[in-house]
Scaffold this motif. Sequence first.
Motif, PDB file in Angstrom:
ATOM      1  N   GLY A 531       3.602  55.675  31.138  1.00 60.74           N
ATOM      2  CA  GLY A 531       3.778  55.831  32.435  1.00 60.74           C
ATOM      3  C   GLY A 531       2.626  55.602  33.212  1.00 60.74           C
ATOM      4  N   ALA A 532       1.582  56.164  32.515  1.00 63.10           N
ATOM      5  CA  ALA A 532       0.224  56.716  33.048  1.00 63.10           C
ATOM      6  C   ALA A 532      -0.381  55.410  33.096  1.00 63.10           C
ATOM      7  CB  ALA A 532      -0.397  57.804  32.342  1.00 63.10           C
ATOM      8  N   LEU A 533      -0.147  54.551  31.910  1.00 63.19           N
ATOM      9  CA  LEU A 533      -0.667  53.197  31.762  1.00 63.19           C
ATOM     10  C   LEU A 533      -0.304  52.146  32.338  1.00 63.19           C
ATOM     11  CD1 LEU A 533      -1.168  53.672  27.979  1.00 63.19           C
ATOM     12  CD2 LEU A 533      -3.113  53.450  29.622  1.00 63.19           C
ATOM     13  N   THR A 534       0.804  52.320  33.040  1.00 64.01           N
ATOM     14  CA  THR A 534       1.550  51.072  33.669  1.00 64.01           C
ATOM     15  C   THR A 534       1.707  51.792  35.025  1.00 64.01           C
ATOM     16  OG1 THR A 534       3.880  52.328  32.930  1.00 64.01           O
ATOM     17  CG2 THR A 534       2.744  50.543  31.523  1.00 64.01           C
ATOM     18  N   GLY A 535       1.885  52.768  35.613  1.00 66.10           N
ATOM     19  CA  GLY A 535       2.160  53.119  36.708  1.00 66.10           C
ATOM     20  C   GLY A 535       3.867  53.254  37.022  1.00 66.10           C
ATOM     21  N   SER A 536       4.572  53.030  35.886  1.00 68.64           N
ATOM     22  CA  SER A 536       5.984  52.928  35.959  1.00 68.64           C
ATOM     23  C   SER A 536       6.486  54.524  36.303  1.00 68.64           C
ATOM     24  CB  SER A 536       6.449  52.674  34.636  1.00 68.64           C
ATOM     25  OG  SER A 536       7.794  52.952  34.417  1.00 68.64           O
ATOM     26  N   SER A 537       7.149  54.572  37.474  1.00 72.81           N
ATOM     27  CA  SER A 537       7.959  55.951  37.805  1.00 72.81           C
ATOM     28  C   SER A 537       8.969  56.292  37.054  1.00 72.81           C
ATOM     29  CB  SER A 537       8.075  55.720  39.605  1.00 72.81           C
ATOM     30  OG  SER A 537       9.217  54.392  39.587  1.00 72.81           O
ATOM     31  N   ARG A 538       9.698  55.068  36.425  1.00 67.15           N
ATOM     32  CA  ARG A 538      10.903  55.485  35.575  1.00 67.15           C
ATOM     33  C   ARG A 538      10.382  56.013  34.510  1.00 67.15           C
ATOM     34  NH1 ARG A 538      13.934  51.047  31.445  1.00 67.15           N
ATOM     35  NH2 ARG A 538      15.763  52.019  30.864  1.00 67.15           N
ATOM     36  N   HIS A 539       9.411  55.680  33.569  1.00 69.94           N
ATOM     37  CA  HIS A 539       8.871  56.387  32.421  1.00 69.94           C
ATOM     38  C   HIS A 539       8.445  57.875  32.954  1.00 69.94           C
ATOM     39  CE1 HIS A 539       9.066  52.223  31.157  1.00 69.94           C
ATOM     40  NE2 HIS A 539       9.147  52.778  30.075  1.00 69.94           N
ATOM     41  N   ARG A 540       7.916  57.883  33.946  1.00 65.89           N
ATOM     42  CA  ARG A 540       7.278  59.060  34.577  1.00 65.89           C
ATOM     43  C   ARG A 540       8.400  60.247  34.693  1.00 65.89           C
ATOM     44  NH1 ARG A 540       2.176  62.433  35.467  1.00 65.89           N
ATOM     45  NH2 ARG A 540       2.966  64.100  36.599  1.00 65.89           N
ATOM     46  N   GLU A 541       9.238  59.754  35.390  1.00 65.40           N
ATOM     47  CA  GLU A 541      10.309  60.570  35.805  1.00 65.40           C
ATOM     48  C   GLU A 541      11.206  60.975  34.591  1.00 65.40           C
ATOM     49  OE1 GLU A 541      12.455  58.409  38.681  1.00 65.40           O
ATOM     50  OE2 GLU A 541      10.682  58.672  40.097  1.00 65.40           O
ATOM     51  N   ALA A 542      11.392  59.997  33.689  1.00 68.04           N
ATOM     52  CA  ALA A 542      12.292  60.203  32.590  1.00 68.04           C
ATOM     53  C   ALA A 542      11.448  61.523  31.622  1.00 68.04           C
ATOM     54  CB  ALA A 542      12.181  59.110  31.810  1.00 68.04           C
TER      55      ALA A 542
END
Length: 656
Positions: A531-542
């Motif tokens: 998530g940190a490398l992509t800015g993906s909120s889906r991965h961060r929230e999971a």
Amino acid sequence: MNRLKDATSPYLLQHADNPVHWYQWGDDAFAEARRRDVPLLISVGYSACHWCHVMAHESFEDPGTARMMNELFVNVKVDREERPDVDAVYMNATTAMTGQGGWPMTVFATPEGHPFYTGTYFPRQRFQQLLTGVAQAWTRQRDEVLAQGTKVVEALSQGSDLPRGASPTPEVLERAVEDLSRTFDPARGGFGGAPKFPPSMVLSFLLRHGTPRALSMAEKTLDAMARGGMYDQIGGGFARYSVDAGWVVPHFEKMLYDNALLMRVYAHWWRASGSPLAKRVAIETAEWLLREMSTQEGGFASALDADSEGEEGRFYVWTPAGLREALGDEHGAWAASVFSVTEEGTFEHGTSVLQLLSDPVDQAVLTDVRRDLLKARSARVRPGRDDKVVAAWNGLAIAAMAEVGALFDRRDLVGAARSAAELLVRVHLDGSRLARTSRDGRVGANAGVLEDYADVAEGLLALYGVTGESRWFDRAGDLLDTVLDRFPDGRGGFYDTADDGERLFQRPQDPTDGATPSGQFAAAGALLSYGALTGSSRHREAAEAALGTVTTLADRHARFAGWGLAVAEAALAGPVEVAITGALDDPRTIALHRTALMAGTPGTVIALGDGGVPLMEGRGLVGGRPAAYVCRHFTCRAPVTTPADLAKELRAAPAS
């Protein structure tokens, strides 16, 4: 007939010549139990397990015992390392029914797989009595036996779902340090009493937490483990655990997962402290992996046995006379003093396990003595090696090898990490689905579990951060998409098996650490980095949702949440994101990269190389010079072009 000859597991192959009519785990065994109307006898173990070998010699190789087993049961042999899901559900039953667990695990189950009587190691006479008693109960008290199996399954099916809170706060992490301090052994390091296992995940957390109390516990434990008998003082690498509280006598089996985790921890200790001991242990452990655990196909083998020539530890122990024979009288006497080898011995039959309780003044002599002892030991009969490749443990090894290679400028170690990653992609990976094991380049039939997906993703992301090769980032993303699609439990956590995997009487789910990071916490760590490398909120929230159980465990059971606590430290730190632009062979780029690798901020992620990673987008050269961008949640500070300025930016990186 014995049906283990075509197995890919070295453990199962050890039993292929038994007079027991073993089945591998699968539909055939269940169908045969239903056809014959007899119970299943499920025996679970692993190749490096000492008591598994003892029970095999006493009972499974004995024609009389085998005859009883064949007449009364359908017998199933399971390698717990190939089938951690099968091991998990029956271990839950064993601990629930007996109050303890261990291996070999012995389970009597209905033809539907419902356990009704369980245990661990049984001596031959007791085992024969048990076989007769269980068979009589099956014949004469069938209704009671079936009811017991149903009762066990119903009780376990209810699960033991841990309450889940919000993602941990700094206060939660400080309470975890307080909880750990209550069981910390200030005299000898480690936590609790004997036996002592290496607390790898807890040590990762304490180093990341970084307060004086946390660092003191970590450093005391790391120093004691490295100087005691659990560490192989002449060959490198750690044994599985110490049977005593002082790290003197190990249980001699060496596991890939322990050494991968500890290698990385010691490298991080060196990064934080500059400790020469930490550097030596990290490098020696990596070299041991290369020398003794590398497979021809590029991966890493699972384990070395504790036993050789029928005795546990025989390969590793010494006497004063043995040292004199190997080194001559003068150096032999010196080595006995330095390594605490006495006439009385610290192990069995007057032998001693080598310890290095303090550093001798003459380091050159120590180097020569260790080299000569390693050469002399190489003439002994070696312990057996389980050479199957386990995806999860190779993922841990890839992360460790990549980071140790980068931190200590050892390109051969980075190359070994790359080779292992290539093997996993080539042999284990089919699209976005991962197989658990392979052997001799032949993939096993068992599906990967959560820890396989999570640990391999973790390893590939670490390898990307060291090499800048975006193919590893892409593969990690594929694996994590499968985690999010196939493993969620609907409550913010993850099951240990995929939703389309084999149906057991219980779908295993254990969010706590064991000898390795729990699948849930490992997934949280990989999801957070991705998530940190992509800015993906889906991965961060999971990732944050998966850390909810850490808050529950921190106050009273922090020892079982070490990896989750370490990931929580990274989440609270951002994690810090560093994008480095410039040609990878440009010395200026290399210097910036080195500075980023040395950053002690928990969970720092690094993007560089051949593009394709969202964090790199829009991060260009500055005045034609390589540059580094320090970011958090994709918001970046002004780029810098010198290592000194990057180090300053990393120290100033904002935290929540």
